[in-house]
Design an enzyme around this catalytic site. Structure first.
Site, short mmCIF file in Angstrom:
data_model
loop_
_atom_site.label_atom_id
_atom_site.label_comp_id
_atom_site.label_asym_id
_atom_site.label_seq_id
_atom_site.Cartn_x
_atom_site.Cartn_y
_atom_site.Cartn_z
N HIS A 159 0.50 44.59 51.20
CA HIS A 159 0.46 45.86 50.47
C HIS A 159 1.82 46.25 49.89
O HIS A 159 1.89 47.03 48.95
CB HIS A 159 -0.03 46.98 51.39
CG HIS A 159 -1.37 46.71 51.99
ND1 HIS A 159 -2.52 46.60 51.24
CD2 HIS A 159 -1.74 46.46 53.27
CE1 HIS A 159 -3.54 46.33 52.03
NE2 HIS A 159 -3.09 46.23 53.27
N CYS B 144 -5.23 72.52 46.77
CA CYS B 144 -5.68 73.42 45.70
C CYS B 144 -7.20 73.46 45.79
O CYS B 144 -7.77 73.13 46.84
CB CYS B 144 -5.15 72.98 44.33
SG CYS B 144 -5.67 71.36 43.75
N ASP C 31 -1.93 76.34 46.03
CA ASP C 31 -2.08 77.47 45.12
C ASP C 31 -2.99 78.49 45.82
O ASP C 31 -3.30 78.34 47.02
CB ASP C 31 -2.60 77.02 43.74
CG ASP C 31 -4.02 76.49 43.76
OD1 ASP C 31 -4.62 76.42 44.86
OD2 ASP C 31 -4.54 76.14 42.69
N HIS D 78 -2.56 51.37 53.50
CA HIS D 78 -2.51 50.46 52.35
C HIS D 78 -1.60 50.96 51.22
O HIS D 78 -0.96 50.16 50.56
CB HIS D 78 -3.92 50.26 51.77
CG HIS D 78 -4.80 49.40 52.63
ND1 HIS D 78 -5.92 48.78 52.15
CD2 HIS D 78 -4.72 49.07 53.93
CE1 HIS D 78 -6.50 48.09 53.12
NE2 HIS D 78 -5.79 48.27 54.23
N THR E 25 -9.53 71.62 44.22
CA THR E 25 -10.12 70.28 44.30
C THR E 25 -9.17 69.23 44.87
O THR E 25 -9.61 68.12 45.20
CB THR E 25 -10.50 69.79 42.89
OG1 THR E 25 -9.30 69.79 42.10
CG2 THR E 25 -11.55 70.68 42.25
#
Ligand code: RB5
Length: 141
Positions: free
Chosen positions: A132, A64, A7, A97, A66
Site C-alpha cells: 500500500h 458535515c 459545520d 490501506h 454528508t
C-alpha cells in the site's frame, strides 16, 4: 493529538465525538463550529487540515451533513488524505490501506451507533504499509 471540526449540520455529532474522545483519553483541538448557527464547511476543513500539515495534530475528524463537502475541502491540502466513510469497515480500511489522516462523517447519513464504532476503529487501526505504501505515495501531486 486529534483536530476535530464540523459545520452546523455536523455539530451534534462533533459534540458527541468530543465526549467519546474524552472517554477514550484522547487529546483533541476543537476548531468549531461552536453552535448550530449556519457556517461554511470549507472554513472549518481548512483549519483542521492546516493543523495537520503544521504538525499540531496527527489526525483529524470532520463532520458535515454528508461528509462529502468536508472531504472535498480537506483533500485540497497537500498531505491530507481525507476519507468519507459510512461504516466501520470503510473507516478501518481507510487507515490500513489508504493511511487516511482525516475521517469525514455525514451526520445526516450515518447513525450515531455506527459513527461511534467508526471513530473507535479508525483511531486504533494502523497503516499496513507494504504494497500500500507505493500507492499512497502516488497520491501526492
Ligand atoms: C449543509 O446544509 C450541508 O450542505 C453540508 O453540511 C454538507 O453536507 C456539505 O457537504
Amino acid at each position: 493529538m486529534i483536530a476535530i471540526g464540523s459545520d452546523h449540520a455536523g455539530y451534534e455529532f462533533k459534540e458527541r465525538i468530543r465526549k467519546l474522545l474524552d472517554d477514550l483519553g484522547e487529546k483533541y483541538i476543537d476548531f468549531g463550529a461552536f453552535s448550530k448557527e449556519s457556517c461554511d464547511y470549507p472554513d472549518i476543513a481548512k483549519k483542521v487540515a492546516e493543523s495537520i500539515t503544521k504538525n499540531e495534530a496527527d489526525k483529524g475528524i470532520l463532520i458535515c451533513g454528508t461528509g462529502i463537502g468536508m472531504s472535498i475541502a480537506a483533500n485540497r491540502f497537500n498531505g491530507i488524505r481525507a476519507a468519507v466513510c459510512v461504516n466501520e469497515e470503510m473507516a478501518r480500511v481507510s487507515r490500513t490501506h489508504n493511511d487516511s489522516n482525516v475521517l469525514a462523517i455525514g451526520e445526516r447519513i450515518t447513525p450515531w451507533i455506527e459513527v461511534e464504532k467508526m471513530v473507535k476503529s479508525w483511531l486504533v487501526s494502523e497503516f499496513e504499509g507494504g504494497r500500500h505504501s507505493k500507492r499512497v505515495k502516488k497520491l501526492d501531486l
